[in-house]
Design a protein around this motif. Structure first.
Motif: not given
Length: 367
Positions: A308-309, A302, A313, A2, A304-306, A297
């Motif tokens: 997607l961000a 968990p 961006s 990550t 996923g939000d990061m 993902y």
């Protein structure tokens, strides 16, 4: 994993920001728009199998609004159609136009043959499938007012038809043109296009033209640019004057498009500059990272939000850059094409990057 992904996306974001600022510098730089002494120019047009499109370019070149002395030399690279006859018929009443047959094979050989016959102090090159404005040569003349300018790169845009495929090509190609101009604004020559290029004839002779790169099918523009930059640092300028943009058509089929891009990408492995190779490697790693987002993902919901961000961006930054470039080029923005590119381009970049290492594409009947 990550953390590494975040680092790659942050570095890419900084690269896009760098290009955004550089593009602003490239189009804002003031050039002398007053009439000056006229340079003698020789327009060299290498052609091969261009019978359906070259007639329009001949008309554009003959109709140039340039008061200085110039000549147009078409160099036939062993066409297998009626290209030479089309050109000969169109220029027969114009003494400043001529057509010769290339003694060798390939674009570099054709351009070199034209330059050997050229009388002008400034050599200008374009392609047989392009269109130019009536003030094209005038903008080039104005850009060479300063003796320190040894080479001039110009913008090329794809005029899309109504198809989404064509519009996608137009936006993608705009990114290449904008990136080359942006880095050049910081004194870093990376990309240019032989369809809109000019340089001093004596400089071409000083750097021995394409010597050392003859075996590479593509790269007549970029290899020469790097040789000029090595001999004369910071002597290359981007032509941002009104009327300087050259237009061309999009590829008509997916196979034609892929063959063209494989041919272009194939020259990267021949670059000797380490920074160029590292940049190409980073871009490949970034697009691989984008493609991997759905799989990451799946392995780690968990996050996923990061993930997607990071993707959003990327989309926002690329929109800001590409919209600015296409606006200046006069390329109509198409949201559907841009959105599709966000998903298709990373896969395409990976395929072209890997394919260029192993595949020798067929282009205009030649490998």
């Amino acid at each position: 994993m990550t953390f590494a992904l975040i680092v790659v996306f942050v570095l890419y974001g900084l690269l896009v920001l760098f290009l955004y600022i550089g593009w602003g510098k490239a189009i804002a730089r003031k050039q002398n728009d007053l009439y000056s002494d006229y340079h003698t120019m020789s327009v060299i047009v290498p052609v091969r199998n261009e019978e359906s499109v070259v007639g329009a370019l001949v008309t554009d070149l003959i109709g140039q609004n340039y008061q200085g002395e110039f000549e147009i030399i078409f160099v036939d690279d062993h066409s297998e159609d009626s290209t030479p006859m089309v050109i000969q018929d169109a220029i027969k009443t114009f003494t400043f136009c001529s057509i010769v047959r290339s003694p060798g094979s390939g674009k570099k050989s054709a351009i070199t043959a034209g330059i050997q016959k050229a009388k002008g102090e400034i050599i200008v090159t374009t392609d047989g499938d392009c269109r130019v404005s009536e003030n094209w040569l005038q903008t080039i003349n104005l850009s060479f007012i300063n003796d320190s300018v040894k080479m001039l790169t110009g913008a090329v845009k794809i005029e899309p038809d109504k198809s989404v495929f064509s519009k996608m090509q137009s936006i993608e190609f705009s990114s290449l043109i904008g990136s080359g101009a942006a880095t050049l604004a910081f004194g870093i020559p990376t990309m240019c296009n032989g369809a809109n290029l000019a340089f001093r004839k004596n400089v071409f002779e000083e750097v021995e033209g394409y010597k050392g790169n003859e075996a590479v099918a593509s790269g007549d523009d970029e290899f020469l640019m790097r040789k000029v930059a090595a001999r004369y640092p910071k002597s290359i300028m981007f032509n941002n004057l009104w009327g300087s943009i050259v237009a061309t058509e999009s590829s008509k089929s997916l196979m034609q498009f892929l063959a063209q891009r494989l041919r272009w990408a194939g020259k990267w492995k021949h670059h000797h500059d380490l920074s160029t190779k590292l940049l190409g490697l980073f871009i490949f790693i970034f697009h691989t990272s984008v493609v991997s987002l759905p799989f990451l993902y799946y392995l780690n919901p968990p996050a996923g939000d990061m993930l997607l961000a990071l993707f959003i961006s990327k989309v926002i930054l690329e929109y800001l850059l590409l919209n600015r470039i296409t606006s200046w080029l006069g390329v109509r923005w198409d949201w559907l094409s841009f959105i599709l590119l966000q998903f298709l381009y990373p896969v395409y970049a990976m395929i072209i990057g890997l394919g260029s290492l192993f595949i020798s594409p067929v282009w205009k009947g030649r490998k």
